[in-house]
Design an enzyme around this catalytic site. Sequence first.
Site, PDB file in Angstrom:
ATOM      1  N   TYR A   1       0.800  -1.246   0.004  1.00  0.00           N
ATOM      2  CA  TYR A   1       0.077   0.117   0.035  1.00  0.00           C
ATOM      3  C   TYR A   1       0.846   1.170   0.141  1.00  0.00           C
ATOM      4  O   TYR A   1       1.482   1.403   0.779  1.00  0.00           O
ATOM      5  CB  TYR A   1      -0.802  -0.201   1.149  1.00  0.00           C
ATOM      6  CG  TYR A   1      -1.936  -1.233   1.287  1.00  0.00           C
ATOM      7  CD1 TYR A   1      -2.021  -2.054   0.405  1.00  0.00           C
ATOM      8  CD2 TYR A   1      -2.397  -1.467   2.644  1.00  0.00           C
ATOM      9  CE1 TYR A   1      -3.322  -3.108   0.273  1.00  0.00           C
ATOM     10  CE2 TYR A   1      -3.287  -2.522   2.511  1.00  0.00           C
ATOM     11  CZ  TYR A   1      -3.762  -3.166   1.634  1.00  0.00           C
ATOM     12  OH  TYR A   1      -4.527  -4.263   1.794  1.00  0.00           O
TER      13      TYR A   1
ATOM     14  N   PRO B   1     -16.295  -4.841   3.275  1.00  0.00           N
ATOM     15  CA  PRO B   1     -17.616  -5.075   3.740  1.00  0.00           C
ATOM     16  C   PRO B   1     -18.366  -4.248   3.382  1.00  0.00           C
ATOM     17  O   PRO B   1     -19.769  -4.664   3.571  1.00  0.00           O
ATOM     18  CB  PRO B   1     -17.164  -5.284   5.309  1.00  0.00           C
ATOM     19  CG  PRO B   1     -16.366  -4.313   5.632  1.00  0.00           C
ATOM     20  CD  PRO B   1     -15.230  -4.344   4.565  1.00  0.00           C
ATOM     21  N   LEU B   2     -18.165  -3.131   2.901  1.00  0.00           N
ATOM     22  CA  LEU B   2     -19.240  -2.098   2.423  1.00  0.00           C
ATOM     23  C   LEU B   2     -19.101  -2.135   0.830  1.00  0.00           C
ATOM     24  O   LEU B   2     -19.667  -1.080   0.335  1.00  0.00           O
ATOM     25  CB  LEU B   2     -18.986  -0.657   2.885  1.00  0.00           C
ATOM     26  CG  LEU B   2     -19.345  -0.420   4.412  1.00  0.00           C
ATOM     27  CD1 LEU B   2     -18.599   0.614   5.205  1.00  0.00           C
ATOM     28  CD2 LEU B   2     -20.797  -0.739   4.810  1.00  0.00           C
ATOM     29  N   GLY B   3     -18.770  -3.028   0.305  1.00  0.00           N
ATOM     30  CA  GLY B   3     -18.942  -3.268  -1.199  1.00  0.00           C
ATOM     31  C   GLY B   3     -18.041  -2.086  -1.909  1.00  0.00           C
ATOM     32  O   GLY B   3     -18.483  -1.612  -2.928  1.00  0.00           O
TER      33      GLY B   3
ATOM     34  N   HIS C   1      -0.397 -12.193   1.358  1.00  0.00           N
ATOM     35  CA  HIS C   1      -1.236 -11.316   0.780  1.00  0.00           C
ATOM     36  C   HIS C   1      -1.932 -11.890  -0.565  1.00  0.00           C
ATOM     37  O   HIS C   1      -3.151 -11.994  -0.752  1.00  0.00           O
ATOM     38  CB  HIS C   1      -0.728  -9.842   0.188  1.00  0.00           C
ATOM     39  CG  HIS C   1      -1.617  -8.752   0.355  1.00  0.00           C
ATOM     40  ND1 HIS C   1      -1.075  -7.515  -0.010  1.00  0.00           N
ATOM     41  CD2 HIS C   1      -2.872  -8.593   0.047  1.00  0.00           C
ATOM     42  CE1 HIS C   1      -2.031  -6.436  -0.223  1.00  0.00           C
ATOM     43  NE2 HIS C   1      -3.177  -7.302  -0.231  1.00  0.00           N
TER      44      HIS C   1
END
Length: 324
Positions: free
Chosen positions: A56, A204-206, A124
């Site tokens: 990242y 988890p929130l698309g 990863h």
Amino acid sequence: MERRRLGRGGPLVSAMGLGCMGMSEFYGASDEAECVATIERALDLGITFLDTADMYGPYTNEQLVGRAVAHRREEVFLATKFGVVRTADPRERRIDSTPEHAKRACEASLRRLGVDHVDLYYLHRRDPDVPIEETVGAMAELVTEGKVRSLGLSEVGAETLRRACVTAPIAALQSEYSLFTRGLERHILPVAREFGVALVPYAPLGRGLLTGTMSSTDALDADDIRRRYPRFRADNLGTNLALVDRLRAKAAELGCTPAQLALAWVLAQGETVIPIPGVRRRRHLEENAGALTVPLSAEQVRSITDVLPEPAGDRAPDRSRLEQ
């Protein structure tokens, strides 16, 4: 803060974590001071399970997280990852899951984070040409050396997970999982539960779709990776936003936001499911934390599941490095 166990006999961590990836890249420009303040606010709220990775930034996200937690290290359960190697081309990636790279990457992550150990170390992405037993064996040696406390894998299939668990204790499986992405439920999740492996859902929130705040991709920065994702393409987005309207209606019935309901649904999937929604601002973090106060009955979970079928478009622009 509710706590959940990471792996069979493993440590207790906050029931919700914080994904830090977007603080450094992928979702457009960010305010580093606000990102650091968001991490600090998360710790104040008891959200102490922080997730980063060497790729990242690349490499700068670990540095940011390390600075943010430097004076509160004892409060933090710190997770990072290795295996995806970046090049000068921001879109180019190669996978290296060799034992030698596992050890080199761990040393580099410890330096960037400014710590003497990480609490959870993930592979990863896996190179299929490198036996998972060799990679996990090297990771287990890092545990013996005291540089790593627990081991995890990301985006592996059921058979890889099973082989890894036979090699060494695996505490966590990090994979995309949400109301819009449920593909691992059939084969992968049963293996995780068989071996006592916690599921740590990312996105988890698309990737923001399930927050109910998106109306088009026009507001996204030019370098926002979501512009390349099939679910955000114009020919799919309208269909998916219509599904989110159903979620919004359900949330209104329960007196919460769509994001809180989507996270509450994930949290309701089991005591070993620990989502790590990624945010860059304190107000979004605080909204997400509200999901922990949205209790759902089994009947409500079923009704929410039934009202949201599979969305239009694949979850990733390229599935070549995803085993499921």
